[in-house]
Design a protein around this motif. Sequence first.
Motif, PDB file in Angstrom:
ATOM      1  N   GLN A 163       0.808  -1.205   0.000  1.00  0.00           N
ATOM      2  CA  GLN A 163       0.000   0.000   0.000  1.00  0.00           C
ATOM      3  C   GLN A 163       0.849   1.266   0.000  1.00  0.00           C
ATOM      4  O   GLN A 163       0.399   2.325  -0.390  1.00  0.00           O
ATOM      5  CB  GLN A 163      -0.943  -0.010   1.209  1.00  0.00           C
ATOM      6  N   ARG A 164       2.083   1.142   0.491  1.00  0.00           N
ATOM      7  CA  ARG A 164       2.954   2.300   0.483  1.00  0.00           C
ATOM      8  C   ARG A 164       4.390   1.823   0.302  1.00  0.00           C
ATOM      9  O   ARG A 164       4.707   0.660   0.533  1.00  0.00           O
ATOM     10  CB  ARG A 164       2.814   3.093   1.771  1.00  0.00           C
ATOM     11  N   GLY A 165       5.226   2.676  -0.107  1.00  0.00           N
ATOM     12  CA  GLY A 165       6.613   2.293  -0.293  1.00  0.00           C
ATOM     13  C   GLY A 165       7.327   3.338  -1.124  1.00  0.00           C
ATOM     14  O   GLY A 165       6.800   4.428  -1.371  1.00  0.00           O
ATOM     15  N   PRO A 166       8.540   3.048  -1.577  1.00  0.00           N
ATOM     16  CA  PRO A 166       9.296   4.006  -2.382  1.00  0.00           C
ATOM     17  C   PRO A 166       8.573   4.315  -3.687  1.00  0.00           C
ATOM     18  O   PRO A 166       7.566   3.706  -4.027  1.00  0.00           O
ATOM     19  CB  PRO A 166      10.617   3.282  -2.637  1.00  0.00           C
TER      20      PRO A 166
ATOM     21  N   SER B 262      10.223  -2.217  -7.341  1.00  0.00           N
ATOM     22  CA  SER B 262       9.193  -3.198  -7.687  1.00  0.00           C
ATOM     23  C   SER B 262       9.748  -4.566  -7.362  1.00  0.00           C
ATOM     24  O   SER B 262      10.968  -4.738  -7.165  1.00  0.00           O
ATOM     25  CB  SER B 262       8.826  -3.113  -9.171  1.00  0.00           C
ATOM     26  N   VAL B 263       8.868  -5.559  -7.294  1.00  0.00           N
ATOM     27  CA  VAL B 263       9.321  -6.928  -7.046  1.00  0.00           C
ATOM     28  C   VAL B 263      10.284  -7.352  -8.156  1.00  0.00           C
ATOM     29  O   VAL B 263      11.330  -7.957  -7.894  1.00  0.00           O
ATOM     30  CB  VAL B 263       8.115  -7.885  -6.976  1.00  0.00           C
ATOM     31  N   GLU B 264       9.953  -7.015  -9.398  1.00  0.00           N
ATOM     32  CA  GLU B 264      10.798  -7.404 -10.524  1.00  0.00           C
ATOM     33  C   GLU B 264      12.186  -6.789 -10.414  1.00  0.00           C
ATOM     34  O   GLU B 264      13.195  -7.459 -10.684  1.00  0.00           O
ATOM     35  CB  GLU B 264      10.143  -6.979 -11.841  1.00  0.00           C
TER      36      GLU B 264
ATOM     37  N   ALA C 185      19.842  -6.613   2.783  1.00  0.00           N
ATOM     38  CA  ALA C 185      20.643  -5.395   2.902  1.00  0.00           C
ATOM     39  C   ALA C 185      21.467  -5.156   1.644  1.00  0.00           C
ATOM     40  O   ALA C 185      21.567  -4.026   1.150  1.00  0.00           O
ATOM     41  CB  ALA C 185      21.555  -5.490   4.124  1.00  0.00           C
ATOM     42  N   ALA C 186      22.068  -6.248   1.093  1.00  0.00           N
ATOM     43  CA  ALA C 186      22.890  -6.103  -0.104  1.00  0.00           C
ATOM     44  C   ALA C 186      22.051  -5.672  -1.300  1.00  0.00           C
ATOM     45  O   ALA C 186      22.473  -4.829  -2.101  1.00  0.00           O
ATOM     46  CB  ALA C 186      23.606  -7.416  -0.400  1.00  0.00           C
ATOM     47  N   VAL C 187      20.864  -6.258  -1.426  1.00  0.00           N
ATOM     48  CA  VAL C 187      19.985  -5.899  -2.539  1.00  0.00           C
ATOM     49  C   VAL C 187      19.519  -4.453  -2.390  1.00  0.00           C
ATOM     50  O   VAL C 187      19.500  -3.687  -3.364  1.00  0.00           O
ATOM     51  CB  VAL C 187      18.780  -6.851  -2.611  1.00  0.00           C
ATOM     52  N   ALA C 188      19.155  -4.067  -1.171  1.00  0.00           N
ATOM     53  CA  ALA C 188      18.705  -2.694  -0.939  1.00  0.00           C
ATOM     54  C   ALA C 188      19.806  -1.699  -1.274  1.00  0.00           C
ATOM     55  O   ALA C 188      19.561  -0.662  -1.905  1.00  0.00           O
ATOM     56  CB  ALA C 188      18.269  -2.537   0.517  1.00  0.00           C
ATOM     57  N   ALA C 189      21.038  -2.024  -0.865  1.00  0.00           N
ATOM     58  CA  ALA C 189      22.158  -1.125  -1.144  1.00  0.00           C
ATOM     59  C   ALA C 189      22.383  -0.997  -2.646  1.00  0.00           C
ATOM     60  O   ALA C 189      22.687   0.094  -3.149  1.00  0.00           O
ATOM     61  CB  ALA C 189      23.419  -1.647  -0.463  1.00  0.00           C
ATOM     62  N   ARG C 190      22.221  -2.093  -3.370  1.00  0.00           N
ATOM     63  CA  ARG C 190      22.421  -2.049  -4.820  1.00  0.00           C
ATOM     64  C   ARG C 190      21.382  -1.166  -5.494  1.00  0.00           C
ATOM     65  O   ARG C 190      21.664  -0.521  -6.513  1.00  0.00           O
ATOM     66  CB  ARG C 190      22.353  -3.469  -5.383  1.00  0.00           C
ATOM     67  N   LEU C 191      20.179  -1.141  -4.914  1.00  0.00           N
ATOM     68  CA  LEU C 191      19.097  -0.349  -5.497  1.00  0.00           C
ATOM     69  C   LEU C 191      19.053   1.075  -4.955  1.00  0.00           C
ATOM     70  O   LEU C 191      18.303   1.914  -5.477  1.00  0.00           O
ATOM     71  CB  LEU C 191      17.755  -1.040  -5.223  1.00  0.00           C
ATOM     72  N   GLY C 192      19.834   1.346  -3.877  1.00  0.00           N
ATOM     73  CA  GLY C 192      19.845   2.683  -3.303  1.00  0.00           C
ATOM     74  C   GLY C 192      18.697   2.961  -2.360  1.00  0.00           C
ATOM     75  O   GLY C 192      18.297   4.118  -2.176  1.00  0.00           O
ATOM     76  N   PHE C 193      18.164   1.882  -1.725  1.00  0.00           N
ATOM     77  CA  PHE C 193      17.087   2.046  -0.766  1.00  0.00           C
ATOM     78  C   PHE C 193      17.482   1.399   0.563  1.00  0.00           C
ATOM     79  O   PHE C 193      18.546   0.784   0.689  1.00  0.00           O
ATOM     80  CB  PHE C 193      15.792   1.405  -1.281  1.00  0.00           C
ATOM     81  N   THR C 194      16.631   1.509   1.544  1.00  0.00           N
ATOM     82  CA  THR C 194      16.879   0.876   2.839  1.00  0.00           C
ATOM     83  C   THR C 194      16.321  -0.546   2.811  1.00  0.00           C
ATOM     84  O   THR C 194      15.364  -0.830   2.068  1.00  0.00           O
ATOM     85  CB  THR C 194      16.206   1.653   3.975  1.00  0.00           C
ATOM     86  N   PRO C 195      16.883  -1.474   3.628  1.00  0.00           N
ATOM     87  CA  PRO C 195      16.335  -2.840   3.674  1.00  0.00           C
ATOM     88  C   PRO C 195      14.852  -2.858   4.006  1.00  0.00           C
ATOM     89  O   PRO C 195      14.101  -3.677   3.480  1.00  0.00           O
ATOM     90  CB  PRO C 195      17.171  -3.510   4.761  1.00  0.00           C
ATOM     91  N   MET C 196      14.411  -1.950   4.883  1.00  0.00           N
ATOM     92  CA  MET C 196      12.996  -1.938   5.258  1.00  0.00           C
ATOM     93  C   MET C 196      12.101  -1.662   4.056  1.00  0.00           C
ATOM     94  O   MET C 196      10.970  -2.173   3.990  1.00  0.00           O
ATOM     95  CB  MET C 196      12.764  -0.865   6.338  1.00  0.00           C
ATOM     96  N   SER C 197      12.609  -0.912   3.098  1.00  0.00           N
ATOM     97  CA  SER C 197      11.813  -0.639   1.895  1.00  0.00           C
ATOM     98  C   SER C 197      11.527  -1.924   1.131  1.00  0.00           C
ATOM     99  O   SER C 197      10.438  -2.104   0.574  1.00  0.00           O
ATOM    100  CB  SER C 197      12.562   0.348   0.996  1.00  0.00           C
TER     101      SER C 197
END
Length: 309
Positions: free
Chosen positions: A24-27, A32-34, A55-67
Motif C-alpha cells: 500500500q505504500r513504499g518508495p 518493484s518486485v521485478e 541489505a545487499a539488494v537494498a544497497a544495490r538499489l539505493g534504498f533501505t532494507p525496510m523498503s
Amino acid sequence: MTDAIEPELPRGIALAWGVAANPQRGPKREMSVERIVEAAIEIADAEGLGAVSMAAVAARLGFTPMSLYRYVTAKEDLILLMQEEATGVPSEATRTAGGWRERLEALYREQLQHYLTHPWVLDIPISGVPATPNSAAWMDAGLSALAGTPLSYSERLAVMLLVTGTSHWAGSILAGYARVQREQGLDEQSIARNEDAMFRALITADAYPELRAAIEAGVFLDESDPFSFALARGLEGVSDYIAAAEEGRHDEGRPWAALDDADIADDKKFREARKAVREAEKALRAAHKLERQAAREARDRKARQRTEA
C-alpha cells in the motif's frame, strides 16, 4: 463429495503467480518486485548465492532494507523468485524438437544451460516441488513430450525426474569444475591430468582392482560426456518399456517387468530356468574373480619388466 478447500498461498508463491496484494505504500516507482529480483540475481551471478541479503539488494538499489520488506517479506521468498526467474521456461524449439526422446533430450540440454548460466541456483536447498509458473512449465513440457505414449501419468513424471535429475547433477559437477578453473587458472585438460596423477598415486590394484583398471584405461582423461551417455541409456530403457506396453505385455494391469514371480513359483520349467540363472551368475562372479587376479598378475609382470629394463 465435499468442496475443495482453497489453500492459502505463501507470499513467495503468490508473488510468483502475480496474485499477491501490492504494497500500500513504499518508495517511488523505481522499486518493484521485478527490480528487486533482478538486483538479487545480479549479485548472485557475480558473487554467489551467499552474497545475497536483503541489505545487499537494498544497497544495490539505493534504498533501505525496510523498503524491500514492503515488497518481499522474507529472504526465502526472494530466493524462490530468483530461482523462478533464473530457470526460465522451455523454449518453443525445445517443446517441438521431434519425438518424445528428442524433446526430453532437448529439455535436458536447455535446463543444463540454465544451471551453467546461473550456477548459484544449484546451491538452493530442495524442500519440495516449487509450485511456481516456470517450474510448472518445465514439468508440463516433459509430460507433453510423453503424452503420446502408453505410460501412466506417474510413469511420465518418473521419466521427467530422470531427465531433470540428470541435468541437476550434471550442472552441479560442471559448475564445480568451472569454479576450479576460475579460481586456480587451470583449463579442463590440466584439471583432468592433475586428477589422473592423484588417483594413480593413491589407488593400488590390490586394494581397488577395478578402479585401478579404469585409471589405467584412462578414464579420468576421457573427454566424452558421461551425463549424456547415462541419460541416453536411461531413455533407451524407457523406450523398451514403452515398446513392451504397446505390445500388450502386461499382466492384470501390471507392467511386464513387475510381474510377481510368486505367481509362477510352482512351475517346474520356471524353477529349472531360475536355477540355471543362479548357476550362470555364480560362474560369472568366479570368472570376474579370475579376471581380476590375472589383471593383477599382468600388471606385476609389467612392473617387473619396467624395473628390469
